[in-house]
Design an enzyme around this catalytic site. Structure first.
Site, PDB file in Angstrom:
ATOM      1  N   SER A  99      35.392  45.550  19.504  1.00 34.06           N
ATOM      2  CA  SER A  99      34.057  45.818  20.040  1.00 34.06           C
ATOM      3  C   SER A  99      33.182  46.565  19.049  1.00 34.06           C
ATOM      4  O   SER A  99      32.753  46.020  18.045  1.00 34.06           O
ATOM      5  CB  SER A  99      34.193  46.577  21.367  1.00 34.06           C
ATOM      6  OG  SER A  99      32.949  46.775  21.969  1.00 34.06           O
ATOM      7  N   ASP A 242      26.845  44.962  21.359  1.00 32.35           N
ATOM      8  CA  ASP A 242      27.963  45.378  20.525  1.00 32.35           C
ATOM      9  C   ASP A 242      28.664  44.127  19.987  1.00 32.35           C
ATOM     10  O   ASP A 242      28.218  42.998  20.218  1.00 32.35           O
ATOM     11  CB  ASP A 242      28.916  46.304  21.282  1.00 32.35           C
ATOM     12  CG  ASP A 242      29.526  45.665  22.523  1.00 32.35           C
ATOM     13  OD1 ASP A 242      29.287  44.472  22.773  1.00 32.35           O
ATOM     14  OD2 ASP A 242      30.255  46.378  23.240  1.00 32.35           O
ATOM     15  N   ASP A 244      31.446  42.319  20.528  1.00 35.91           N
ATOM     16  CA  ASP A 244      31.943  41.234  21.386  1.00 35.91           C
ATOM     17  C   ASP A 244      30.993  40.942  22.538  1.00 35.91           C
ATOM     18  O   ASP A 244      31.337  40.224  23.464  1.00 35.91           O
ATOM     19  CB  ASP A 244      33.343  41.552  21.908  1.00 35.91           C
ATOM     20  CG  ASP A 244      33.403  42.812  22.762  1.00 35.91           C
ATOM     21  OD1 ASP A 244      32.517  43.675  22.605  1.00 35.91           O
ATOM     22  OD2 ASP A 244      34.338  42.931  23.576  1.00 35.91           O
ATOM     23  N   ASP A 246      29.955  42.285  25.210  1.00 33.69           N
ATOM     24  CA  ASP A 246      30.114  42.590  26.640  1.00 33.69           C
ATOM     25  C   ASP A 246      29.218  43.745  27.071  1.00 33.69           C
ATOM     26  O   ASP A 246      29.139  44.050  28.257  1.00 33.69           O
ATOM     27  CB  ASP A 246      31.577  42.861  26.999  1.00 33.69           C
ATOM     28  CG  ASP A 246      32.179  44.049  26.267  1.00 33.69           C
ATOM     29  OD1 ASP A 246      31.525  44.598  25.360  1.00 33.69           O
ATOM     30  OD2 ASP A 246      33.334  44.411  26.591  1.00 33.69           O
TER      31      ASP A 246
END
Length: 456
Positions: A99, A242, A244, A246
């Site tokens: 992340s 960020d 990834d 999410d």
């Protein structure tokens, strides 16, 4: 390889490569997951980090050795793994990502059927214990791996959640989209083809060397590029993700960063208009604005422990409509109770279009009524001792003291939450007040002086 397996955290596996997480340990995680849960099929995704491709190859091979059939999604976001898991009926899913952590980190997020996350309370440590015990059997029948691209289907699903028009009737806003050299831009490009907005890309190319810095817009020093781009392009909205994707973060038309806290109540109120009486999950760090708006809209606010695995578990237990954390995670019942950094901006885009109001106007009243400190991190020698010191220092004047997630103290006109990070050796402080920014700043400074006695 370290035998302490310190990379096993509260709700994922995460650590420095190769000191804490390496190819051999990744292989062992794959074998342990296969042995512990006996999944028939698992979907696998990876982010853009320099170690992620090799990790994915080793992990797929280990799952095959454990008798599992693997569906490889390739480069994607964490929520694409969630979507594949719940929509395709897989028995589990694994996303390779760290992340927002530094470039030399990597990690694994693991889910079971229905994209139900594994955390320290429900099975993640069982995988750790199998590895420590060396209980990693090879299956008699080896599995196989197939490549699958679900991005078109995933994007159509997101758009379907906007209503029957699928986003075509939205306003032609100009939106800066800062992918931070993470995985977001390939999805944004596909979504943008179905929307009337103009998406202005910033750092769009996935690049695990992070030439523009690690994508973590929660840090104040990481916001300048997005803010400047909003002003330069005279955009109506700024977005940043960020690595990834999410988590999504928002900037108004003036380039000002908007604390995710103020968006939780706003989105909850909007969603509750169609489903009054539903439950809304929120974290403990900042609560007053969220609870006020949820109650006004006829909803039921429910406080939960911070962290994506804990929030999702509470979402399912409460059959909640929506949940939000001030860290930028937003959870949706219609997305299998998972967090989505894409659906959240689409819903806000829809709200701005239908209301005809700017983001600054939508959140302005909440910001005036409940000024906040923003999350302040301090590295301390003994987090437990520091927290206990703060509790004793303020307890006599407190109206209430709770421990849902760390220490929360309601002082009447102001309140604070102090909690240890689940992923880093830090204490995190959040302070809010009832309409008095000066009081909030004064009390925040006072707590920080107390914490300074325990800093390294």
């Amino acid at each position: 390889m370290t035998r302490e397996l310190s990379c096993f955290k509260a709700y994922d596996i995460r650590g420095r490569v190769p000191a804490e997480l390496n190819l051999e340990l990744v292989r062992q995680v794959g074998l342990a997951f296969a042995a512990e849960y006996a999944p028939r099929s698992v979907c696998l995704g990876r982010d853009m980090r320099l170690s992620s491709r090799d990790f994915a190859l080793v992990l797929a091979n280990a799952l095959e050795d454990g008798g599992v059939n693997v569906t490889d999604l390739g480069l994607c976001g964490t929520e694409e793994v969630y979507y594949a898991t719940f929509s395709q009926g897989h028995d589990g899913g694994i996303m390779i990502t760290a992340s927002h952590n530094p470039a030399d980190w990597n990690g694994l997020k693991l889910v079971r059927e229905g994209a139900r996350p594994l955390n320290s309370d429900n099975g993640l440590f069982a995988i750790r214990d199998r590895i420590l015990a060396g209980n990693l059997p090879i299956a008699q029948k080896r599995g196989h791996t197939v490549r699958q691209d679900l991005r078109d289907e995933y994007c159509r699903f997101l758009l379907s959640l906007l209503g029957k028009e699928g986003g075509q009737n939205l306003a032609p806003l100009r939106i800066v989209a800062n992918a931070g050299n993470g995985c977001a831009w390939p999805v944004l490009e596909k979504l943008g083809a179905f929307l009337p907005c103009v998406l202005i890309p910033l750092h769009p190319t996935p690049d695990g060397s992070f030439p523009n810095g690690v994508p973590n817009p929660l840090l104040p020093e990481k916001r300048a590029d997005t803010s400047a781009a909003v002003l330069k392009h005279r955009a109506d909205l700024g977005l940043a993700w960020d690595g990834d994707f999410d988590r999504c973060f928002f900037f108004d038309e003036q380039g000002d960063f908007i604390e995710s806290y103020y968006l939780i109540g706003l989105l909850a109120k909007n969603l509750l208009a169609a489903q009054p009486g539903a439950r809304i999950i929120h974290d403990s760090r900042l609560i007053w604005n969220t609870r006020e708006l949820v109650l006004e809209a006829g909803g039921i606010p429910v406080e939960s422990k911070t962290g994506h695995a804990f929030m999702k578990e509470r979402m399912r237990r409460e059959v909640a409509l929506y949940g939000g954390e001030m860290s930028g995670h937003h959870y949706f019942r219609d997305f299998s109770h998972c967090d989505s950094g894409m659906l959240v901006w689409l819903l806000l885009y829809k709200l701005m279009s239908e209301s005809g109001r700017k983001l600054s106007e939508l959140v302005g009243e909440g910001m005036r009524r409940y000024p906040v400190s923003g999350e302040i991190n301090r590295r301390v020698a003994d987090a437990a001792a520091c927290t206990e010191h703060i509790r004793r220092r303020y307890e006599k004047a407190a109206r209430s003291v709770t421990w849902v997630d760390g220490l929360s103290m309601d002082m009447g006109q102001w309140r604070f939450n102090l909690r240890s990070s689940n992923t880093e050796p830090l204490l995190r402080l959040n302070v809010e007040s009832r309409g008095d920014a000066g009081l909030m700043q004064e009390k925040c400074a006072g707590i920080l002086r107390q914490i300074a006695q325990f800093t390294d």
